[in-house]
Motif scaffolding. Structure first.
Motif, PDB file in Angstrom:
ATOM      1  N   TYR A 129      -2.607 -68.983  38.109  1.00 15.07           N
ATOM      2  CA  TYR A 129      -1.854 -69.571  37.293  1.00 15.07           C
ATOM      3  C   TYR A 129      -1.973 -68.308  35.833  1.00 15.07           C
ATOM      4  N   TYR A 152       1.735 -69.345  39.109  1.00 18.38           N
ATOM      5  CA  TYR A 152       2.307 -68.007  39.171  1.00 18.38           C
ATOM      6  C   TYR A 152       1.321 -67.313  40.041  1.00 18.38           C
ATOM      7  N   ALA A 159       0.759 -68.045  44.338  1.00 21.65           N
ATOM      8  CA  ALA A 159       0.664 -69.051  43.325  1.00 21.65           C
ATOM      9  C   ALA A 159      -0.151 -70.181  43.884  1.00 21.65           C
ATOM     10  N   GLN A 173       4.921 -73.096  42.852  1.00 22.12           N
ATOM     11  CA  GLN A 173       5.091 -71.943  41.817  1.00 22.12           C
ATOM     12  C   GLN A 173       6.087 -72.422  40.688  1.00 22.12           C
TER      13      GLN A 173
END
Length: 225
Positions: A129, A152, A159, A173
């Motif tokens: 993240y 992310y 992710a 994601q």
């Protein structure tokens, strides 16, 4: 027992009436406050807190720590394995073999596991993240999102880790996690710190933002492998 994340060892000692020291919460450690390093030889060194390293890394993991406590004066090698205290006698951190200071609160989850399960098993959520509050602070901008983290990927990690609790719970994601168990994720509440303060097998409640809508997602944390 060795803690898999901090690499410190726990040793069971049969003793009574030992002095008790409070473990300081990481969010209560402020830049500019005095810190005292005390080693096993009885030597001490006084410095001030400069802040934390790790914020420069953009993509973080829910399953590993990056933050290290930084003092304005680097302690010598003879302080390895020593404890850093504040003036109230609260433990702030432990100095590892590399000379880095691990915030003492990073050991909280391992201690809970030891007392409850007699093992030091760490929990896993399984996401990478970006902390939006840190991103905005680094950019020096007042953006729309000043809280939460966005799931992310980077070049080293997906992710959402395959077969992880996050994947099982449907996280993906681009989801923005706003809070964990009603604690808003912001500059004072770090996602990794909150996850690693829980126990494997514990169910947490996440509030996420997806396509402009908020929803609650319940996730049961697995054992970190």
């Amino acid at each position: 027992m060795a803690d898999s994340l901090t690499k410190f060892n726990f040793i069971h000692v049969r003793a009574r009436d030992l002095p008790v020291r409070k473990l300081a919460d990481i969010k209560d450690i402020k830049a500019g406050s005095l810190a005292v390093g005390v080693n096993w030889l009885g030597l001490n060194s006084v410095s001030t807190v400069a802040g934390f390293s790790g914020s420069e890394v953009l993509v973080k993991s829910s399953d590993s720590f990056l933050k290290k406590l930084v003092l304005n004066d680097r302690l010598s090698a003879e302080y390895k394995g020593s404890v850093i205290f504040n003036l109230a006698g609260e433990a702030l951190g432990l100095i590892n073999e590399a000379g880095e200071i691990e915030p003492i609160s990073h050991l909280g989850g391992a201690i809970k596991s030891l007392f409850k399960n007699r093992t030091g098993v760490r929990p896993s959520l399984g996401i990478s993240y970006i902390d939006l509050a840190e991103l905005i602070e680094v950019a020096g901008q007042n953006g729309r999102w000043q809280k939460g983290v966005v799931i992310y990927n980077d070049l080293k990690a997906a992710a959402v880790k395959k077969n992880s609790p996050a994947e099982t719970s449907g996280l993906r994601q681009g989801d923005i996690i706003i809070s964990l168990d009603d604690l808003e994720l912001n500059k004072d509440n770090d996602l990794t710190d909150l996850v690693q303060d829980r126990l494997a097998g514990e169910t947490i409640s996440l509030v996420i933002l997806r396509a402009g809508e908020e929803k609650e997602v319940r996730v049961t944390l697995a054992e970190l492998k």
